[in-house]
Write a protein that holds these residues in place. Structure first.
Motif, short mmCIF file in Angstrom:
data_model
loop_
_atom_site.label_atom_id
_atom_site.label_comp_id
_atom_site.label_asym_id
_atom_site.label_seq_id
_atom_site.Cartn_x
_atom_site.Cartn_y
_atom_site.Cartn_z
N MET A 178 0.83 -1.20 0.00
CA MET A 178 0.00 0.00 0.00
C MET A 178 0.86 1.25 0.00
SD MET A 178 -2.87 -1.24 2.68
CE MET A 178 -3.63 0.30 3.03
N TYR A 179 1.91 1.19 0.78
CA TYR A 179 2.80 2.35 0.87
C TYR A 179 3.39 2.67 -0.50
CZ TYR A 179 6.71 5.26 2.32
OH TYR A 179 7.59 6.29 2.46
N ASN A 180 3.88 1.63 -1.16
CA ASN A 180 4.48 1.85 -2.47
C ASN A 180 3.46 2.36 -3.47
OD1 ASN A 180 6.98 1.10 -1.62
ND2 ASN A 180 6.63 -1.08 -2.08
N ILE A 217 10.53 -7.20 16.64
CA ILE A 217 9.80 -5.93 16.64
C ILE A 217 10.72 -4.78 16.23
CG2 ILE A 217 8.54 -4.28 18.08
CD1 ILE A 217 7.54 -6.63 19.71
N LYS A 218 11.90 -4.77 16.81
CA LYS A 218 12.83 -3.68 16.51
C LYS A 218 13.27 -3.68 15.06
CE LYS A 218 15.07 -3.70 20.96
NZ LYS A 218 16.32 -4.12 21.60
N ASP A 219 13.66 -4.85 14.57
CA ASP A 219 14.29 -4.88 13.25
C ASP A 219 13.29 -4.92 12.10
OD1 ASP A 219 16.58 -4.80 14.57
OD2 ASP A 219 17.40 -6.70 13.88
N TYR A 220 12.11 -5.47 12.35
CA TYR A 220 11.20 -5.65 11.22
C TYR A 220 10.00 -4.71 11.28
CZ TYR A 220 13.98 -9.74 10.33
OH TYR A 220 15.03 -10.56 10.07
N LEU A 221 9.54 -4.39 12.49
CA LEU A 221 8.34 -3.58 12.55
C LEU A 221 8.63 -2.10 12.70
CD1 LEU A 221 6.09 -5.88 14.72
CD2 LEU A 221 6.43 -5.83 12.27
N LEU A 222 9.64 -1.77 13.52
CA LEU A 222 9.91 -0.35 13.73
C LEU A 222 10.61 0.28 12.55
CD1 LEU A 222 10.83 -0.33 17.48
CD2 LEU A 222 8.69 0.20 16.37
N THR A 223 11.06 -0.52 11.62
CA THR A 223 11.76 0.04 10.48
C THR A 223 10.82 0.31 9.31
OG1 THR A 223 12.33 -2.22 9.98
CG2 THR A 223 14.04 -0.88 10.95
N LEU A 224 9.53 0.06 9.50
CA LEU A 224 8.57 0.35 8.44
C LEU A 224 8.55 1.85 8.15
CD1 LEU A 224 5.49 -1.85 9.39
CD2 LEU A 224 7.11 -2.21 7.56
N PRO A 225 8.40 2.22 6.88
CA PRO A 225 8.37 3.65 6.57
C PRO A 225 7.09 4.29 7.10
CG PRO A 225 7.87 2.34 4.63
CD PRO A 225 8.27 1.37 5.70
N ALA A 226 7.19 5.54 7.55
CA ALA A 226 6.01 6.24 8.05
C ALA A 226 5.15 6.66 6.86
CB ALA A 226 6.45 7.46 8.84
N PRO A 227 3.84 6.68 7.04
CA PRO A 227 2.98 7.09 5.92
C PRO A 227 3.20 8.56 5.58
CG PRO A 227 1.66 6.56 7.87
CD PRO A 227 3.08 6.30 8.22
N PRO A 228 3.01 8.95 4.33
CA PRO A 228 3.21 10.34 3.95
C PRO A 228 2.10 11.21 4.52
CG PRO A 228 2.33 9.09 2.12
CD PRO A 228 2.61 8.11 3.20
N SER A 229 2.35 12.50 4.65
CA SER A 229 1.31 13.39 5.16
C SER A 229 0.35 13.72 4.02
CB SER A 229 1.94 14.67 5.69
OG SER A 229 2.41 15.42 4.59
N LEU A 230 -0.77 14.35 4.37
CA LEU A 230 -1.78 14.68 3.36
C LEU A 230 -1.21 15.56 2.26
CD1 LEU A 230 -5.27 15.26 4.97
CD2 LEU A 230 -4.64 13.81 3.02
N GLN A 231 -0.51 16.62 2.70
CA GLN A 231 0.04 17.56 1.73
C GLN A 231 0.99 16.85 0.77
OE1 GLN A 231 -0.10 17.90 5.07
NE2 GLN A 231 0.27 20.02 5.70
N GLU A 232 1.82 16.01 1.39
CA GLU A 232 2.78 15.24 0.61
C GLU A 232 2.09 14.48 -0.49
OE1 GLU A 232 6.09 16.53 1.64
OE2 GLU A 232 5.83 14.87 0.23
N LEU A 233 1.03 13.83 -0.04
CA LEU A 233 0.29 12.95 -0.92
C LEU A 233 -0.30 13.75 -2.08
CD1 LEU A 233 -0.07 9.99 -0.66
CD2 LEU A 233 -2.37 10.40 0.21
N GLU A 234 -0.88 14.92 -1.72
CA GLU A 234 -1.46 15.79 -2.74
C GLU A 234 -0.44 16.09 -3.82
OE1 GLU A 234 -4.52 17.19 -3.38
OE2 GLU A 234 -5.00 15.48 -2.10
N LYS A 235 0.72 16.48 -3.33
CA LYS A 235 1.79 16.87 -4.24
C LYS A 235 2.13 15.70 -5.16
CE LYS A 235 4.51 19.55 -1.96
NZ LYS A 235 5.58 19.75 -0.96
N LEU A 236 2.28 14.55 -4.53
CA LEU A 236 2.62 13.34 -5.30
C LEU A 236 1.57 13.07 -6.36
CD1 LEU A 236 3.93 10.82 -2.67
CD2 LEU A 236 5.02 11.44 -4.82
N ARG A 237 0.32 13.16 -5.90
CA ARG A 237 -0.78 12.85 -6.82
C ARG A 237 -0.76 13.78 -8.00
NH1 ARG A 237 -4.90 10.80 -3.05
NH2 ARG A 237 -4.18 8.64 -2.82
N ARG A 238 -0.62 15.08 -7.67
CA ARG A 238 -0.67 16.07 -8.73
C ARG A 238 0.40 15.79 -9.77
NH1 ARG A 238 0.00 20.97 -5.74
NH2 ARG A 238 -1.32 20.11 -4.09
#
Lengths: 440, 569
Positions: free
Chosen positions: A257-259, A321-342
């Motif tokens: 989903m992130y990608n 938990i440390k190596d596999y879960l905490l290293t997941l990328p954080a979701p982008p912010s709304l503004q970020e997403l808008e920019k990407l979409r555009r």
């Protein structure tokens, strides 16, 4: 120019890939734009209670640099080719055939003993000895002068005894005794207690048997007992693994989903991603608690290994938990997403414009103010007769439901369906409008 | 050909085949080394292996088991292990057993085991071929500190080496042609034995290979120089000065070292800094470490700036990686610090300069002069002094104005121990000109030693060495298809002259990390061919001299009667 876009360097924001030109700008950018996401933080907090102090001492722009320094370097020792696993030769079949030969014999022997034991337990009264001898032929003692197992000579003080189960001869000190109580459980493991209540009272409360027979019966009993017992750690562990398995599929989904989001697709919503992240965080919390529970299970003195095992499970889980879960990328912010979409929309429309002129026409018809297509469109919605539209609203409904249940695989496939329906609908409208045009 | 990946693939297979559940891994001393070379404990825990046990540890038989665990058994197929496993199966400590042997096992042994499995606890019995230590992707070792008695094979060692190489070939799916160094009986013995096993187990060796690989067996005695030299690339240097044993370095003798650093693991698999610097020069590592340290220090100064939750969060997120890195950095700072202390204390730069000159140039009088000068230097260690004299003795063995006797006298004046002095005789018996078939000192190297000083960590200078091991020349001829048939004959009937793509070099008597670097460079420079290096062990100068001592024990002095001032009792 296109090549210059694909490889960029500088103070890039790890989330939106924007060059901030200086470390300080990058930090402010980070504070301003990527400051949502408190949920996962909460669940992490207690894991890192101790670590936090240390962390607070370090500056993240350095960290960023530092990470870059390490990860961008090419490993000096590199793998030229992936290595296929080598050949294996299995001896399992041969092993099992040899074992079967031996065990078959042993099993029939044991079963024979159990049947005899069952009969023996029913004998009582004065002619018991005779009955016993009828069931099992006792070995003729006249030719045996020494105990077969300890080789002592038989005489007045060391008399011959017979195993009640196989009839073999031994001396008193080599005899084993099977209590009636144990014997009952061997013969009928479940219902033994009630039977015994009604049984006649015994003058002697055990059976004289030989070592060999006792061995066979004992090992059978042990297997039965072990089959029944499932210690608490196993239950906790299987629970832990089940959760871990679920997390793994969530994590895979999350990355997908992130990608998809980052590349500007609209299959998933940002809320989906955030919801899934919360779920993962909750699950992580769950396996953390489970592993703590395993680690704190009471350990018996005679099994020091259990303590090592429990600690090891705990350790492995926290590393996971440390190596596999905490290293997941954080979701982008709304503004970020808008920019990407555009940027993506621009790109994709450009792409569409060039190769297929047909879509061009479609676009015009959709965007011009009044057209026959619009009329039919409106009418269709109002009357709700078009089966395609009906279908679409049903699918939309499904999507909402699936989303609520966090079944994102289904969301994706439904979304695909919906897109297809939309396309079909559009084509249908197109032909209709063309028809009306040509009619005119 | 990548031995680390080959072993890893087998371990993955082993852990996955046994289905999910808590597992214990039961090993012997040697298989423990095999696994620990490629997997760390925390890595193997992720594969549900939570306990590690040794079947040969004295307490194992009496310890209690946990019936709810699955037991992965990974053992060498030795008599001892079979017996121990039989006892284990008769009284199983665990619920189910998946038995894997690291090599070919006799059918009779399988039968014996099956007869002891009265509780039907065994689920699998397999052979997985990993009976060797995977040191680096292109380097393996059999793990035999010594392999010779009276200049021929120790029986156990020959058997062990054959098994090790057979398992290596199987794990890489190679059925090679075998060539050996013509003047070495040891190489011939080994090659013949391997060939026998390969034809006996021909069904196992039936791989559909596109081109035939080559196994080239050579003898350490052809190049006694390389293991005597001081080293300046990271891995080799650590091994020479601190000794690497199964990827582990003991630092407990380093003054002021903290407890958690008393033994450090140097594994390129788990430590990216090490992987990156493994072949780097001393000075370059110093620089790299300095960079990392600078960043740490900068961090320590300018940190108080975490105010927002977002700041903290990004920390927490990257923390695990960061923690790992910082751990690695402290480790390497300690290791390099110790190396640098030793280099300065024992004047190793000066010693190494002379070593390099002797090994690659021909100038008797100036070499003699330099050695004498160093022998009078109090700071130079006795062991280094003796090694210099050994190099001289090997280089100028047949020189008309050989002054070995004089140098030995100078050593005696330094109160060098008898044992070290005898080692000079030992190495001449072991690898004097009579034992070598190649012209070790053939190359007249006009290049002067280049010593560059780059300021990295204080006191760390950079050294570029000019010595090239003999192996370099052998490889060069090999890849060009010019390796002479009479010097390196084939075993059996083989078509010669083709340039092989996959080459496995095995050195009887041990290899060095300098040669490992040579092979690595070759693989880089000739991408069309792939070379794998192995040896009975990986030597540094100390372990090499022990091997020489063992190999020449009770050997009558044939070639060293001229060294009159060293006497054996």
């Amino acid at each position: 120019m296109a090549e210059a876009d694909s490889i960029r360097e500088g103070f890039l924001c790890p989330i939106c890939h924007k060059d901030m030109r200086s470390p300080n700008n990058l930090i402010t950018h980070f504070q301003d734009l990527h400051s949502e996401e408190q949920d996962i933080l909460k669940s992490i907090k207690d894991i890192y209670g101790i670590a936090k102090k240390k962390i607070l001492k370090i500056d993240d722009k350095d960290l960023e640099l530092f990470k870059k320094e390490i990860t961008l370097e090419k490993y000096y020792l590199e793998y030229s080719e992936p290595q296929q696993p080598g050949p294996v030769r299995s001896h399992t079949d041969y092993f099992k055939s040899v074992r079967r030969e031996r065990l078959d014999h042993r099993t029939t022997e044991t079963n024979k003993l159990v049947i005899r034991l069952d009969r023996l337990l029913r004998f009582y009264g004065s002619d018991r000895k005779q009955q016993e001898q009828e069931l099992v032929a006792w070995l003729d003692g006249s030719t045996v002068s020494r105990c077969p197992s300890c080789a002592s000579t038989f005489n007045i003080t060391r008399r011959q005894h017979h195993c009640r189960l196989c009839g073999s001869i031994m001396c008193n000190s080599c005899s084993c005794f099977l209590s009636y109580e144990t014997a009952q459980t061997i013969v009928a493991p479940v219902s033994s207690v009630s039977n015994r209540e009604h049984g006649p009272s015994r003058e002697s409360d055990s059976l004289r048997i030989c070592h060999h027979c006792l061995d066979m019966l004992e090992s059978r009993r042990r297997v039965q007992i072990e089959q029944m017992i499932q210690p608490i750690i196993c239950q906790l562990y299987s629970h832990l693994q089940k959760n871990k398995f679920q997390i793994q599929s969530s994590v895979d989904m999350y990355n997908k989903m992130y990608n998809s989001l980052i590349s500007g697709e609209t299959t998933y919503l940002l809320q989906d991603l955030q919801a899934l992240r919360t779920t993962i965080a909750d699950k992580a919390q769950m396996i953390d608690t489970l592993s703590k529970k395993i680690a704190s299970l009471p350990v018996e003195v005679e099994t020091p290994k259990a303590a090592a095992l429990q600690n090891s499970i705990r350790k492995a889980t926290s590393i996971y938990i440390k190596d596999y879960l905490l290293t997941l990328p954080a979701p982008p912010s709304l503004q970020e997403l808008e920019k990407l979409r555009r940027s993506c929309v621009v790109k994709s429309s450009e792409e569409e414009l060039v190769p297929t002129p047909r879509t061009n026409i479609k676009k015009v018809t959709v965007t011009t103010g009044w057209s026959p297509a619009h009329v039919t469109n409106d009418r269709a919605v109002a009357e709700d007769e078009d089966p395609l539209l009906e279908q679409m609203s049903i699918v939309r409904n499904y999507i909402a439901q699936a989303r609520k249940a966090q079944r994102f695989e289904e969301v994706a496939s439904l979304q695909e369906n919906l897109d297809m329906l939309k396309k079909m609908y559009r084509e249908q409208q197109q032909t209709m409008s063309n028809n009306t045009k040509s009619d005119k | 050909m990548n031995v680390i990946a080959a072993v890893k693939a087998y371990v993955v297979k082993m852990t996955e085949e046994s289905e999910p559940g808590m597992k214990v891994l039961l090993m012997d001393k040697e298989t423990t080394s095999v696994i620990s070379m490629v997997y760390g404990q925390s890595e193997i825990q992720q594969k549900e292996v939570f306990l590690l046990e040794r079947i040969d540890s004295p307490n194992y038989a009496n310890s209690t088991g946990l019936r709810y665990l699955k037991c992965l058994v990974f053992l060498r197929p030795t008599q001892q292990n079979i017996e121990a496993l039989c006892a284990e199966l008769r009284n199983p400590k665990y619920g189910a057993y998946y038995v894997y042997f690291s090599n070919i096992i006799a059918k009779a042994d399988i039968k014996l085991l099956a007869e002891h499995d009265e509780h039907e606890v065994v689920k699998e019995v397999q052979e997985l071929y990993m009976d060797y230590l995977a040191v680096n992707p292109h380097l393996f070792s059999i793990g035999l500190p010594t392999c010779m008695n009276s200049l021929s094979w120790q029986q156990g060692a020959l058997q062990r080496t054959v098994q090790g190489i057979i398992s290596l070939l199987l794990s890489l799916k190679k059925c090679p042609a075998i060539r050996f160094q013509a003047n070495s009986g040891l190489c011939k013995d080994l090659g013949t034995r391997i060939d026998e096993v390969m034809s006996k187990e021909s069904s196992l060796f039936a791989f559909g290979q596109s081109s035939q690989p080559l196994l080239l067996i050579i003898d350490r005695r052809d190049d006694p120089i390389t293991p005597l030299l001081n080293q300046w690339t990271y891995q080799a240097m650590v091994h020479e000065l601190l000794t690497i044993n199964n990827n582990r370095v003991n630092l407990s003798n380093v003054p002021g070292v903290s407890k958690d650093l008393s033994e450090v693991v140097l594994s390129a698999e788990q430590d990216s800094f090490y992987a990156k610097n493994i072949f780097m020069n001393y000075g370059e590592i110093g620089q790299n470490i300095k960079q990392l340290m600078d960043q740490f220090q900068a961090k320590a100064k300018s940190h108080q700036k975490i105010e927002s939750i977002a700041d903290m969060k990004s920390f927490v997120e990257t923390y695990p990686q960061f923690k790992k890195l910082s751990g690695n950095v402290t480790k390497h700072v300690t290791v390099v610090g110790e190396l640098s202390a030793m280099v300065n204390k024992h004047h190793l730069l000066d010693v190494s300069e002379v070593e390099q000159e002797i090994s690659s140039q021909n100038d008797h009088s100036s070499h003699l002069h330099s050695i004498k000068k160093l022998l009078s230097n109090e700071k130079v260690r006795n062991s280094d002094a003796v090694k210099l004299v050994m190099l001289y003795a090997l280089r100028y063995q047949n020189h008309s104005s050989n002054e070995l006797t004089g140098l030995v006298e100078a050593l005696k004046k330094r109160n060098v121990s008898e044992r070290l002095l005898r080692n000079i005789v030992n190495i001449m018996e072991y690898a004097g000109s009579h034992a070598r078939q190649s012209d070790l000192f053939n190359v007249e190297n006009a290049v002067k030693i280049t010593k560059r000083f780059i300021k990295g960590l204080s006191g760390v200078d950079n050294v570029y060495t000019q010595h090239k091991p003999l192996l370099h020349e052998t490889l060069e001829e090999l890849v060009k298809g010019r390796l002479k048939d009479h010097l390196y004959p084939y075993i059996g009937n083989h078509f010669s002259g083709a340039k092989p793509q996959d080459v496995i070099i095995f050195m009887v008597g041990g290899v060095t990390y300098e040669e490992s670097l040579t092979v690595h460079t070759f693989n880089k420079n000739y991408p069309s061919c792939s070379i794998l290096l192995g040896g009975t062990t990986v030597h540094n100068s100390a372990s090499f001299l022990e091997e020489v001592e063992q190999a020449t024990r009770n050997v009558p002095r044939r070639h060293t009667r001229n060294i009159r001032n060293i006497k054996f009792d």
